[in-house]
Scaffold this motif. Structure first.
Motif, PDB file in Angstrom:
ATOM      1  N   GLN A  23       0.726  -1.335  -0.023  1.00 42.80           N
ATOM      2  CA  GLN A  23       0.035   0.042  -0.187  1.00 42.80           C
ATOM      3  C   GLN A  23       0.793   1.192  -0.179  1.00 42.80           C
ATOM      4  O   GLN A  23       1.987   1.283   0.247  1.00 42.80           O
ATOM      5  N   GLU A  24       0.346   2.397  -0.577  1.00 45.48           N
ATOM      6  CA  GLU A  24       1.096   3.494  -0.550  1.00 45.48           C
ATOM      7  C   GLU A  24       1.810   4.104   0.839  1.00 45.48           C
ATOM      8  O   GLU A  24       2.955   4.411   0.675  1.00 45.48           O
ATOM      9  N   ASN A  25       1.094   4.138   1.861  1.00 49.90           N
ATOM     10  CA  ASN A  25       1.755   4.423   3.039  1.00 49.90           C
ATOM     11  C   ASN A  25       2.305   3.349   3.842  1.00 49.90           C
ATOM     12  O   ASN A  25       2.159   3.369   4.946  1.00 49.90           O
ATOM     13  N   TYR A  26       2.795   2.580   3.068  1.00 44.02           N
ATOM     14  CA  TYR A  26       3.496   1.123   3.893  1.00 44.02           C
ATOM     15  C   TYR A  26       4.684   1.218   4.965  1.00 44.02           C
ATOM     16  O   TYR A  26       4.599   0.818   6.106  1.00 44.02           O
ATOM     17  N   ILE A  27       5.279   2.517   4.703  1.00 45.13           N
ATOM     18  CA  ILE A  27       6.569   2.804   5.522  1.00 45.13           C
ATOM     19  C   ILE A  27       5.861   3.249   6.844  1.00 45.13           C
ATOM     20  O   ILE A  27       6.199   2.811   8.048  1.00 45.13           O
ATOM     21  N   GLU A  28       4.871   4.119   6.867  1.00 43.23           N
ATOM     22  CA  GLU A  28       4.034   4.581   7.912  1.00 43.23           C
ATOM     23  C   GLU A  28       3.601   3.587   8.782  1.00 43.23           C
ATOM     24  O   GLU A  28       3.804   3.419   9.989  1.00 43.23           O
ATOM     25  N   VAL A  29       2.856   2.684   8.170  1.00 46.60           N
ATOM     26  CA  VAL A  29       2.227   1.561   8.840  1.00 46.60           C
ATOM     27  C   VAL A  29       3.324   0.352   9.552  1.00 46.60           C
ATOM     28  O   VAL A  29       3.017   0.059  10.548  1.00 46.60           O
ATOM     29  N   LEU A  30       4.258   0.234   8.519  1.00 46.53           N
ATOM     30  CA  LEU A  30       5.343  -0.641   9.145  1.00 46.53           C
ATOM     31  C   LEU A  30       6.043  -0.267  10.326  1.00 46.53           C
ATOM     32  O   LEU A  30       6.465  -0.798  11.260  1.00 46.53           O
ATOM     33  N   GLU A  31       6.391   1.236  10.493  1.00 46.57           N
ATOM     34  CA  GLU A  31       6.989   1.640  11.608  1.00 46.57           C
ATOM     35  C   GLU A  31       6.360   1.676  12.710  1.00 46.57           C
ATOM     36  O   GLU A  31       6.375   1.367  14.022  1.00 46.57           O
ATOM     37  N   ALA A  32       4.923   1.782  12.540  1.00 49.11           N
ATOM     38  CA  ALA A  32       3.877   1.807  13.838  1.00 49.11           C
ATOM     39  C   ALA A  32       3.883   0.023  14.203  1.00 49.11           C
ATOM     40  O   ALA A  32       3.796  -0.196  15.355  1.00 49.11           O
TER      41      ALA A  32
END
Length: 324
Positions: free
Chosen positions: A268-277
């Motif tokens: 998904q587009e915001n995968y980095i944000e979600v992965l860090e969470a």
């Protein structure tokens, strides 16, 4: 409390329920399960016994059986080398054994042994690529698999996150972490919970995951990675599965992993944000698990200050840390 010898007696008794002629049992260890390697007179044929001793609710008979049902499906429907369950003479996945004093019954399971070596170092570039392809294959199967109606496995959601937080509070009660640090953890958990709740549980983002694919739960055989120990598998986000593995990889290897995985499974587009969470969630979950072992408390107390600084505070400040 049973001794290693007691468990060996139980293991030998359980093997009477299988058409296996064995040479020796080798004790491997004890955690939620007691495990033995079963060596036969054929050097190339080995098995793994698990004696399920945990009283945790996720270790009930129907939950254990669901794990084995997924393993059987993986064995049938993928090319992955996995610890395939062995059914007993009654064609059952789980064998119930009476304890030495005959006071209770213990669940026991048997698996084909997975040959390979555990890495005691950081994976190489090629090994990381293999690991990413392994996870992509697990997720591909999960996406396509029709989960049976009576399938019972843990659910990795906000409730699971807050359960870990409650366990972690024990360190505060024992004065092994400061109130200030625990406040930072609580704030992080609230933020992560919002991320979890904002995710769409689509077929391509949510399914059955291994959830514990770290360096002790995969082996390498001829440069190919193989997953082992599915005892924590459950319903969860595929990105949470990746985050758990990322806890044990360098930044460079995380980049290699993402590049390889994304060629197979679109992120998904915001995968980095979600992965860090989810990465912070994985830390909370891992440390919470170790609070259950008093022998780990000193190490947890010593490591937490740097973990707070390097990850939790950066996360709350929205400073990227996972891939840079």
């Amino acid at each position: 409390m049973f001794s290693e010898i007691d468990y060996e007696v139980i293991a030998k008794e359980s093997l009477k329920s299988y058409s296996i002629i064995y040479e020796e049992l080798v004790y491997l260890g004890k955690s939620d399960n007691v495990t033995f390697q079963v060596n036969t007179f054929d050097e190339g044929l080995k098995y793994l016994i698990k004696i399920h001793i945990s009283t945790n609710s996720i270790k009930t008979k129907n939950v254990i059986e669901s794990e084995l049902i997924w393993l059987e499906a993986l064995a049938r429907e993928s090319n992955l080398v996995i610890p395939t369950p062995v059914r007993n003479l009654k064609e059952e996945l789980i064998t119930e054994i009476s304890t030495i004093n005959n006071e209770e019954k213990i669940n026991m399971t048997l698996y084909n042994w997975v040959n390979g070596e555990v890495l005691n170092r950081e994976p190489t570039k090629n090994e990381t690529t293999s690991l990413a392809l392994l996870m992509a294959a697990l997720h591909k199967h999960s996406i396509q698999w029709n989960i049976p109606e009576d399938f019972k496995r843990p659910i990795y959601d906000s409730d699971n996150l807050y359960t870990s937080l409650s366990q972690l509070k024990e360190l505060l009660n024992l004065e092994l972490i400061t109130r200030e640090d625990f406040a930072i953890i609580e704030e992080s958990v609230r933020k992560i919970s919002n991320v979890i709740e904002s995710q769409k549980s689509s077929q391509n983002s949510w399914g059955i995951i291994h959830s514990d694919l770290h360096e002790s739960n995969y082996v390498f055989y001829n440069d190919s990675s193989r997953p082992i120990d599915f005892s924590n598998c459950g319903h969860g986000f595929y990105l949470f599965d990746i985050a758990e593995t990322f806890m044990h990889l360098s930044i460079e290897n995380r980049k290699i992993f993402i590049s390889t995985y994304s060629n197979v499974h679109l992120l998904q587009e915001n995968y980095i944000e979600v992965l860090e969470a989810f990465f912070i969630w994985s830390i909370v979950r891992t440390f919470a698990f170790h609070t259950l072992n008093p022998d780990e408390h000193k190490s947890l107390s010593e490591n937490f200050p740097s973990i707070i600084q390097n990850y939790f505070i950066k996360y709350l400040r929205e400073e990227n840390f996972l891939l840079s």
